[in-house]
Design a protein around this motif. Structure first.
Motif, PDB file in Angstrom:
ATOM      1  N   ILE A 320     -43.033  -1.554  -5.860  1.00  0.00           N
ATOM      2  CA  ILE A 320     -42.416  -2.058  -7.086  1.00  0.00           C
ATOM      3  C   ILE A 320     -42.243  -3.564  -6.933  1.00  0.00           C
ATOM      4  O   ILE A 320     -41.808  -4.049  -5.879  1.00  0.00           O
ATOM      5  CB  ILE A 320     -41.061  -1.380  -7.366  1.00  0.00           C
ATOM      6  N   LEU A 321     -42.580  -4.293  -7.983  1.00  0.00           N
ATOM      7  CA  LEU A 321     -42.510  -5.747  -7.961  1.00  0.00           C
ATOM      8  C   LEU A 321     -41.324  -6.259  -8.767  1.00  0.00           C
ATOM      9  O   LEU A 321     -40.936  -5.667  -9.772  1.00  0.00           O
ATOM     10  CB  LEU A 321     -43.783  -6.358  -8.546  1.00  0.00           C
ATOM     11  N   ILE A 322     -40.794  -7.385  -8.307  1.00  0.00           N
ATOM     12  CA  ILE A 322     -39.795  -8.149  -9.053  1.00  0.00           C
ATOM     13  C   ILE A 322     -40.334  -9.555  -9.226  1.00  0.00           C
ATOM     14  O   ILE A 322     -40.816 -10.165  -8.269  1.00  0.00           O
ATOM     15  CB  ILE A 322     -38.442  -8.189  -8.314  1.00  0.00           C
ATOM     16  N   GLY A 323     -40.276 -10.072 -10.450  1.00  0.00           N
ATOM     17  CA  GLY A 323     -40.738 -11.432 -10.710  1.00  0.00           C
ATOM     18  C   GLY A 323     -39.757 -12.190 -11.570  1.00  0.00           C
ATOM     19  O   GLY A 323     -38.968 -11.591 -12.316  1.00  0.00           O
ATOM     20  N   GLY A 324     -39.798 -13.514 -11.459  1.00  0.00           N
ATOM     21  CA  GLY A 324     -39.002 -14.312 -12.376  1.00  0.00           C
ATOM     22  C   GLY A 324     -39.387 -13.997 -13.808  1.00  0.00           C
ATOM     23  O   GLY A 324     -38.543 -13.834 -14.690  1.00  0.00           O
ATOM     24  N   THR A 325     -40.699 -13.884 -14.028  1.00  0.00           N
ATOM     25  CA  THR A 325     -41.244 -13.382 -15.289  1.00  0.00           C
ATOM     26  C   THR A 325     -42.366 -12.407 -14.955  1.00  0.00           C
ATOM     27  O   THR A 325     -43.001 -12.507 -13.913  1.00  0.00           O
ATOM     28  CB  THR A 325     -41.798 -14.510 -16.181  1.00  0.00           C
ATOM     29  N   VAL A 326     -42.600 -11.477 -15.862  1.00  0.00           N
ATOM     30  CA  VAL A 326     -43.709 -10.536 -15.735  1.00  0.00           C
ATOM     31  C   VAL A 326     -44.529 -10.630 -17.008  1.00  0.00           C
ATOM     32  O   VAL A 326     -44.040 -10.313 -18.099  1.00  0.00           O
ATOM     33  CB  VAL A 326     -43.214  -9.091 -15.515  1.00  0.00           C
ATOM     34  N   ASP A 327     -45.759 -11.089 -16.877  1.00  0.00           N
ATOM     35  CA  ASP A 327     -46.611 -11.310 -18.045  1.00  0.00           C
ATOM     36  C   ASP A 327     -47.984 -10.700 -17.796  1.00  0.00           C
ATOM     37  O   ASP A 327     -48.999 -11.389 -17.756  1.00  0.00           O
ATOM     38  CB  ASP A 327     -46.723 -12.816 -18.339  1.00  0.00           C
ATOM     39  N   ILE A 328     -48.009  -9.393 -17.601  1.00  0.00           N
ATOM     40  CA  ILE A 328     -49.252  -8.673 -17.351  1.00  0.00           C
ATOM     41  C   ILE A 328     -49.033  -7.218 -17.731  1.00  0.00           C
ATOM     42  O   ILE A 328     -47.932  -6.676 -17.552  1.00  0.00           O
ATOM     43  CB  ILE A 328     -49.685  -8.807 -15.870  1.00  0.00           C
ATOM     44  N   ALA A 329     -50.057  -6.582 -18.269  1.00  0.00           N
ATOM     45  CA  ALA A 329     -49.949  -5.179 -18.649  1.00  0.00           C
ATOM     46  C   ALA A 329     -49.759  -4.308 -17.419  1.00  0.00           C
ATOM     47  O   ALA A 329     -50.412  -4.515 -16.391  1.00  0.00           O
ATOM     48  CB  ALA A 329     -51.201  -4.747 -19.417  1.00  0.00           C
ATOM     49  N   ILE A 330     -48.878  -3.329 -17.530  1.00  0.00           N
ATOM     50  CA  ILE A 330     -48.588  -2.472 -16.383  1.00  0.00           C
ATOM     51  C   ILE A 330     -49.826  -1.724 -15.920  1.00  0.00           C
ATOM     52  O   ILE A 330     -49.985  -1.426 -14.729  1.00  0.00           O
ATOM     53  CB  ILE A 330     -47.441  -1.487 -16.724  1.00  0.00           C
ATOM     54  N   GLU A 331     -50.759  -1.443 -16.864  1.00  0.00           N
ATOM     55  CA  GLU A 331     -51.976  -0.750 -16.481  1.00  0.00           C
ATOM     56  C   GLU A 331     -52.786  -1.542 -15.454  1.00  0.00           C
ATOM     57  O   GLU A 331     -53.421  -0.963 -14.567  1.00  0.00           O
ATOM     58  CB  GLU A 331     -52.841  -0.464 -17.717  1.00  0.00           C
ATOM     59  N   LYS A 332     -52.785  -2.858 -15.578  1.00  0.00           N
ATOM     60  CA  LYS A 332     -53.490  -3.707 -14.618  1.00  0.00           C
ATOM     61  C   LYS A 332     -52.876  -3.591 -13.230  1.00  0.00           C
ATOM     62  O   LYS A 332     -53.579  -3.590 -12.214  1.00  0.00           O
ATOM     63  CB  LYS A 332     -53.479  -5.162 -15.080  1.00  0.00           C
TER      64      LYS A 332
END
Length: 378
Positions: A320-332
């Motif tokens: 599981i990832l944590i990011g300041g922002t997440v800007d990518i489709a989960i499918e990728k």
């Protein structure tokens, strides 16, 4: 429960070491008996040295060297716990970290200080090197580094050319007679998170030059100068660096290593995974938490979270990832074995407001993820 923490830094906010400490504290506040393995990561950019030093219980040395615009800066390099391998992070001497926005100037910034760090390590007797070459403020094809190590980069009149990518237009020849002969007896691993060629539309100048202060007109000039440098290199040492993958890293510094150093290019995250012994912890792991400041399509190309996930897949450990922002489709992300990704942001906030409370936000999201993931197991 057994949890591995393997994040990169959140650039401009928290180092990878800080991120792992905050995650660790959050988890143990909920589950005091949890086994938590903290492995701060890096992918060849800033923070890679810290990750390797922490992983191997190494030591640090600090030198006063030439900064990217010719000023003196304090720069640190490390020696891993084996006592033999030296880790140099070029951003320490020649990185964007030393400049404010008004000082950015890709025509004039130099890698000379990076060469001085290598020289210091050579003088201490080290022969094995890892070079982390992300975060550069330079576009000089490593010319400054070569000069610091004794190479003579000369114009048509036989005078040394000036610092910076703009001065490469004046280059007529490279005299290696005074190049430090200890380099030929050493070994260099070049750790990077990019595979760009030296020149062309995907090369160092056009892809990375703007973030180093270059205008559109200057981008073309810089690319022309890197091409000129590559042509001279090929004519003198018969090594073609124009389209070599990774030659465009750090404003062409990768090209200088390819041409003049006994070296091996590797993905930075793979180097850190090896030295941190991540795979040795995976057999017993229930979950890996990783992440970085921005999770987007760039993360798919040699960045820490994907490298960690690739290892985890071999052991069927969820990531599981944590990011300041997440800007990518989960499918990728699913394609790379990543279960999910969560942003720090918990409501409308400006970047400044988010950065100001990033540690608090990280602790909160870590608790939410772990308590949800292990809900049925406690």
């Amino acid at each position: 429960m057994n949890i591995i923490l393997a994040p990169d830094s959140f650039k401009g906010s928290m180092s990878a070491t800080t991120v792992t400490k905050l995650m660790h504290n959050s988890i143990t506040s909920l589950y005091p008996n949890a086994t938590v393995q903290s492995l701060p990561m890096g992918d060849g950019g800033e923070g890679t040295m810290e990750a390797l030093i922490n992983a191997t219980n190494g030591q640090l040395f600090t030198e006063s060297v030439t900064g990217p615009i010719g000023e003196q800066v304090q720069a640190t390099y490390g020696v891993l716990g084996d006592g033999e391998t030296c880790i140099v992070e070029m951003a320490e001497a020649s990185g964007l970290r030393h400049l404010n926005e008004s000082q950015l100037n890709a025509l004039e910034t130099t890698t000379y200080g990076t060469g001085e760090l290598i020289l210091s390590a050579l003088n201490k007797g080290y022969q094995q090197f890892i070079l982390a070459i992300g975060g550069s403020a330079t576009n000089d094809a490593g010319a400054g580094m070569l000069q610091a190590l004794g190479a003579q980069l000369l114009d048509a009149q036989g005078n040394a050319i000036s610092f910076g990518g703009g001065s490469l237009a004046d280059l007529d020849s490279i005299n290696l007679s005074t190049f430090d002969n200890r380099i030929a007896k050493a070994s260099f691993i070049i750790a990077s998170d990019v595979n760009n060629p030296l020149v062309g539309p995907e090369g160092a100048s056009f892809v990375f030059g703007k973030q180093k202060g270059a205008s559109d007109t200057e981008l073309q000039l810089l690319d022309n100068n890197l091409l000129h440098f590559a042509n001279i290199v090929e004519s003198q040492v018969n090594i073609h660096i124009h389209d070599f993958p990774g030659a465009g890293a750090a404003g062409g510094l990768g090209g200088a290593f390819k041409a003049f150093f006994p070296c091996e290019f590797r993905n930075g995250i793979d180097v850190v995974i090896e030295y941190s012994k991540l795979t040795s912890y995976l057999a017993d792991a229930d979950l890996i938490l990783s992440g970085e400041g921005k999770i987007d399509h760039q993360s798919l190309y040699g960045k820490t979270p994907i490298g960690v996930a690739r290892c985890a897949q071999r052991f069927n450990v969820p990531v599981i990832l944590i990011g300041g922002t997440v800007d990518i489709a989960i499918e990728k992300l699913h394609e790379h074995g990543i279960l999910s990704a969560f942003s720090l942001v918990n409501g409308p906030k400006s970047l400044a407001d988010t950065l100001a409370i990033s540690e608090q936000l990280l602790q909160g999201i870590t608790k939410n993820i772990v308590s949800t993931f292990f809900y049925s197991k406690t």
